[in-house]
Structure formats: C-alpha cells, structure tokens
Design a protein around this motif. Structure first.
Motif, PDB file in Angstrom:
ATOM      1  N   ILE A 115       0.908  -1.383  -0.088  1.00  0.00           N
ATOM      2  CA  ILE A 115      -0.034   0.051   0.055  1.00  0.00           C
ATOM      3  C   ILE A 115       0.880   1.292  -0.155  1.00  0.00           C
ATOM      4  CG2 ILE A 115      -1.542   1.333   1.307  1.00  0.00           C
ATOM      5  CD1 ILE A 115      -2.868  -1.140  -0.147  1.00  0.00           C
ATOM      6  N   THR A 116       2.040   1.290   0.794  1.00  0.00           N
ATOM      7  CA  THR A 116       2.842   2.422   0.786  1.00  0.00           C
ATOM      8  C   THR A 116       3.504   2.603  -0.530  1.00  0.00           C
ATOM      9  OG1 THR A 116       3.610   1.951   3.136  1.00  0.00           O
ATOM     10  CG2 THR A 116       5.078   3.149   1.769  1.00  0.00           C
ATOM     11  N   THR A 117       3.993   1.480  -1.231  1.00  0.00           N
ATOM     12  CA  THR A 117       4.337   1.572  -2.838  1.00  0.00           C
ATOM     13  C   THR A 117       3.364   1.935  -3.732  1.00  0.00           C
ATOM     14  OG1 THR A 117       6.038  -0.217  -2.388  1.00  0.00           O
ATOM     15  CG2 THR A 117       5.162   0.520  -4.551  1.00  0.00           C
ATOM     16  N   ILE A 118       2.242   1.747  -3.695  1.00  0.00           N
ATOM     17  CA  ILE A 118       1.183   2.032  -4.278  1.00  0.00           C
ATOM     18  C   ILE A 118       0.635   3.664  -3.974  1.00  0.00           C
ATOM     19  CG2 ILE A 118      -1.463   1.823  -4.849  1.00  0.00           C
ATOM     20  CD1 ILE A 118      -1.053  -1.085  -4.418  1.00  0.00           C
ATOM     21  N   THR A 119       0.726   3.900  -2.981  1.00  0.00           N
ATOM     22  CA  THR A 119       0.627   5.411  -2.375  1.00  0.00           C
ATOM     23  C   THR A 119       1.742   6.287  -3.203  1.00  0.00           C
ATOM     24  OG1 THR A 119      -0.610   4.780  -0.718  1.00  0.00           O
ATOM     25  CG2 THR A 119       0.290   7.089  -0.910  1.00  0.00           C
ATOM     26  N   LYS A 120       2.904   5.925  -3.136  1.00  0.00           N
ATOM     27  CA  LYS A 120       4.080   6.796  -3.780  1.00  0.00           C
ATOM     28  C   LYS A 120       3.965   6.673  -5.327  1.00  0.00           C
ATOM     29  CE  LYS A 120       7.356   5.655  -0.020  1.00  0.00           C
ATOM     30  NZ  LYS A 120       8.915   5.042   0.225  1.00  0.00           N
ATOM     31  N   ASN A 121       3.559   5.461  -5.760  1.00  0.00           N
ATOM     32  CA  ASN A 121       3.617   5.664  -7.162  1.00  0.00           C
ATOM     33  C   ASN A 121       2.335   6.423  -7.863  1.00  0.00           C
ATOM     34  OD1 ASN A 121       5.553   4.075  -7.369  1.00  0.00           O
ATOM     35  ND2 ASN A 121       4.505   2.003  -7.461  1.00  0.00           N
ATOM     36  N   LEU A 122       1.290   6.339  -6.954  1.00  0.00           N
ATOM     37  CA  LEU A 122       0.146   7.612  -7.315  1.00  0.00           C
ATOM     38  C   LEU A 122       0.597   9.033  -7.132  1.00  0.00           C
ATOM     39  CD1 LEU A 122      -2.899   5.362  -5.538  1.00  0.00           C
ATOM     40  CD2 LEU A 122      -2.562   5.929  -7.882  1.00  0.00           C
ATOM     41  N   GLU A 123       1.415   9.062  -5.963  1.00  0.00           N
ATOM     42  CA  GLU A 123       1.964  10.466  -5.849  1.00  0.00           C
ATOM     43  C   GLU A 123       2.748  10.968  -7.174  1.00  0.00           C
ATOM     44  OE1 GLU A 123       3.298  10.052  -1.946  1.00  0.00           O
ATOM     45  OE2 GLU A 123       1.498  10.491  -0.930  1.00  0.00           O
ATOM     46  N   ARG A 124       3.673   9.815  -7.531  1.00  0.00           N
ATOM     47  CA  ARG A 124       4.321  10.179  -8.761  1.00  0.00           C
ATOM     48  C   ARG A 124       3.562  10.539  -9.725  1.00  0.00           C
ATOM     49  NH1 ARG A 124       7.229   5.776  -8.471  1.00  0.00           N
ATOM     50  NH2 ARG A 124       8.673   6.756  -7.012  1.00  0.00           N
ATOM     51  N   GLN A 125       2.358   9.938 -10.185  1.00  0.00           N
ATOM     52  CA  GLN A 125       1.450  10.269 -11.261  1.00  0.00           C
ATOM     53  C   GLN A 125       1.050  11.629 -10.941  1.00  0.00           C
ATOM     54  OE1 GLN A 125      -0.528   6.109 -10.855  1.00  0.00           O
ATOM     55  NE2 GLN A 125      -0.876   6.719 -13.056  1.00  0.00           N
ATOM     56  N   ILE A 126       0.655  12.077  -9.748  1.00  0.00           N
ATOM     57  CA  ILE A 126       0.284  13.542  -9.533  1.00  0.00           C
ATOM     58  C   ILE A 126       1.244  14.461  -9.917  1.00  0.00           C
ATOM     59  CG2 ILE A 126      -0.599  14.960  -7.851  1.00  0.00           C
ATOM     60  CD1 ILE A 126      -1.862  12.585  -6.543  1.00  0.00           C
ATOM     61  N   ALA A 127       2.649  14.201  -9.615  1.00  0.00           N
ATOM     62  CA  ALA A 127       3.494  15.219  -9.658  1.00  0.00           C
ATOM     63  C   ALA A 127       4.023  15.255 -11.217  1.00  0.00           C
ATOM     64  CB  ALA A 127       4.790  14.552  -9.260  1.00  0.00           C
ATOM     65  N   LYS A 128       3.511  14.274 -11.951  1.00  0.00           N
ATOM     66  CA  LYS A 128       3.642  14.493 -13.411  1.00  0.00           C
ATOM     67  C   LYS A 128       2.561  14.817 -14.259  1.00  0.00           C
ATOM     68  CE  LYS A 128       6.837  10.377 -14.019  1.00  0.00           C
ATOM     69  NZ  LYS A 128       6.928   8.967 -14.376  1.00  0.00           N
ATOM     70  N   GLY A 129       1.397  15.094 -13.453  1.00  0.00           N
ATOM     71  CA  GLY A 129       0.044  15.832 -14.116  1.00  0.00           C
ATOM     72  C   GLY A 129      -0.809  14.745 -14.752  1.00  0.00           C
TER      73      GLY A 129
END
Length: 298
Positions: free
Chosen positions: A41-55
C-alpha cells in the motif's frame, strides 16, 4: 467483471492491484504476510503520488484508487466474491500449483483464474483445477502501471470465451493485450532471456565490461535499458528460474544459464532487490565489481 483479487503483494502484485483499482475495479489484495501488504500500500501510494507530480492523475483519483483496494491475509475470504483472480506469487511451480488448487476450491464456479507467471506452463497450472477452460495467463510487464503490454497465454484447455474476456478486460485497463500459446517462456521471455544470457556470457568471457555491454545495446540497438541492468531490474534469481524453465522445457543447451549468473544468484547478488547485481544500488547506481573467482579466464 467488477471484483478482482490479486494474490501476492510484491512488485508485480501491487502494480497489478494499482492498475485495476485506478480503473475503477474493486480490488482485494491477498498476501499471507501482513507487513508485505503494508509495504504494498505504501508503494502504491508513492507511485500514485508520482503520477500526480507528472500531472497524469488528480488527488481525488489517487484517493479513489486507494479506496478501491482492500487487503486480506486469508485466501478464502479474499477470493470468495472475485470475478477474476490474478495470481502474482513467487515464480515457483510448487507454490503456484498449491495456490491454484486452493483457488479452485474457494473461488466462485464461474470465476476466471489467471496467473502472472513469466514462464511456467498454464496447462500445468490448470491441471490441478477442475476448470481448465477458465485458467489463463495474464503476464503483465514491470512497472505494471506504465507498461502497455499484457501477454495473454492460452493453456491447452483455455476456452475462447475466457480468452476473449481477458483480452477485452486488458483493453479496459488501457493495455495492449497479445494472445500467445502455452510454450516455455511464451514469447516475451523466450526471446528476452537468451539475449540477457548472451550478454552475461559476453561479460563472463571477458569480451567487454558491464557498462560497455549495456552501452552497445542502448546506443546501437535503441534499447531503453541495457540487458545487464534489465536483468538486475527483473531479478537475477528470476532470470535464472526462467532460463531453467526454457532449458528443461525445450531440452536445448542454448537456453542453459551462464555459470556466472548461477554463481551470482548463489552468492545472493540478485540485482536491485538485493542491492547488488551487475550494478551496485546501495548508494546510487554504479557498476558493481564481479568477483574474479566467479569470472571466466578466457
């Protein structure tokens, strides 16, 4: 299909769960290790946040994706309502056969049972169930949320209905599914692993160094990553396991793993996951030193 269960919360399992949840499916993520589920879940959250950062994703979409994922440590409870179950456990045939035998008992009679195996026979996996027509391979590529390919593998008894359902479902995930038949390594790894193995032999025989081999393939063949770095990324233990499946399945010595690969895995040098393989990942990425006693004298 609305309810999806993923078995195994490692790199591939959490990536598959992330992808299904992001596209609005209700996902049960099952792993016997509760700490592994927390890390997933931590990894998924970080990857989602990376998607947010990329717009490419909104904060609301991230929260909805996470809300679509429920974790379980009990297999029976985690699969009882699933329309599709995707097994993404360790690439070990005995473990997979045990899981599919249990899934056949616990899952709904009409549930499709899929394996994310990268090389193990779907026909053999299906043989321990009473629903061979509903057993199929869904070989996602790493990282799952990014890579478009899904290799859809038909076992000997897999029905047209099951195959068509999985092909259409893959498209709904914005993936590009490719249907292949059930032979060792399928298509992707039957072609990829001999290339990686040959790159390791090229190092083993002293033709060139790690960075030189990878540079030739990146600049000369337009590969985004050299074969030795890719092997580290996949996991040298996984590469070895796939080569052994190919070697045993075809009985052809061209698939025999390089002795250097065997020695590195025995020494615990498994690539990114262990911190060192052909490269050292403990402090940035730099070329690792391959112990001379493990190398050829050619």
């Amino acid at each position: 299909m609305k309810n999806i269960t993923i078995i195994g919360s490692g790199t591939m399992g959490n990536g598959i769960a992330h992808t299904f949840a992001q596209f609005g499916y209700q996902v049960n993520l099952v792993d016997v290790n509760i700490d592994a589920l927390g890390r997933a879940i931590t990894t998924i959250t970080k990857n989602l946040e990376r998607q947010i950062a990329k717009g490419t994703l909104t904060e609301d979409a991230k929260n909805l994706t996470l809300a679509n994922i429920t974790t379980f440590t009990d297999l029976q409870t985690g699969v009882e309502n699933a329309d599709l179950i995707v097994e993404a456990a360790t690439e070990n045939i005995n473990l997979k056969l045990k899981i599919f035998k249990d899934l056949d008992q616990f899952a709904k009679p009409d549930a499709i049972l899929a394996s994310n195996t990268s090389s193990i026979s779907i026909t053999q996996i299906a043989s321990v169930t009473n629903r061979g027509d509903k057993v199929i391979g869904m070989h996602f590529m790493n990282p799952v949320p990014v890579m478009k390919l899904v290799e859809v593998i038909r076992g000997y008894a897999t029905s047209d209905e099951t195959t068509n359902s999985v092909m259409e479902l893959s498209k709904k995930l914005a993936k590009s599914p490719v249907e292949v038949n059930d032979y060792p390594g399928f298509v992707a790894n039957r072609i990829l692993m001999p290339m990686i193995n040959e790159a390791i032999y090229t190092l083993y025989e002293g033709v060139a160094g790690v960075s030189e081999i990878d540079t030739v393939m990146k600049l000369g063949m337009a590969h985004p990553m050299g074969p030795l770095q890719l092997a580290d990324f996949i996991g040298l233990d996984v590469c070895l396991a796939i080569l052994n499946v190919l070697n045993q399945g075809f009985g052809n010595p061209k698939y025999a793993p390089c002795p250097l690969l065997v020695n590195m895995v025995m020494a615990g040098k498994k690539g990114v996951k262990s911190g060192e393989g052909f490269y050292d990942y403990t402090n940035g990425i730099k070329e690792a030193i391959v112990a001379p006693k493990f190398a050829s004298n050619h």
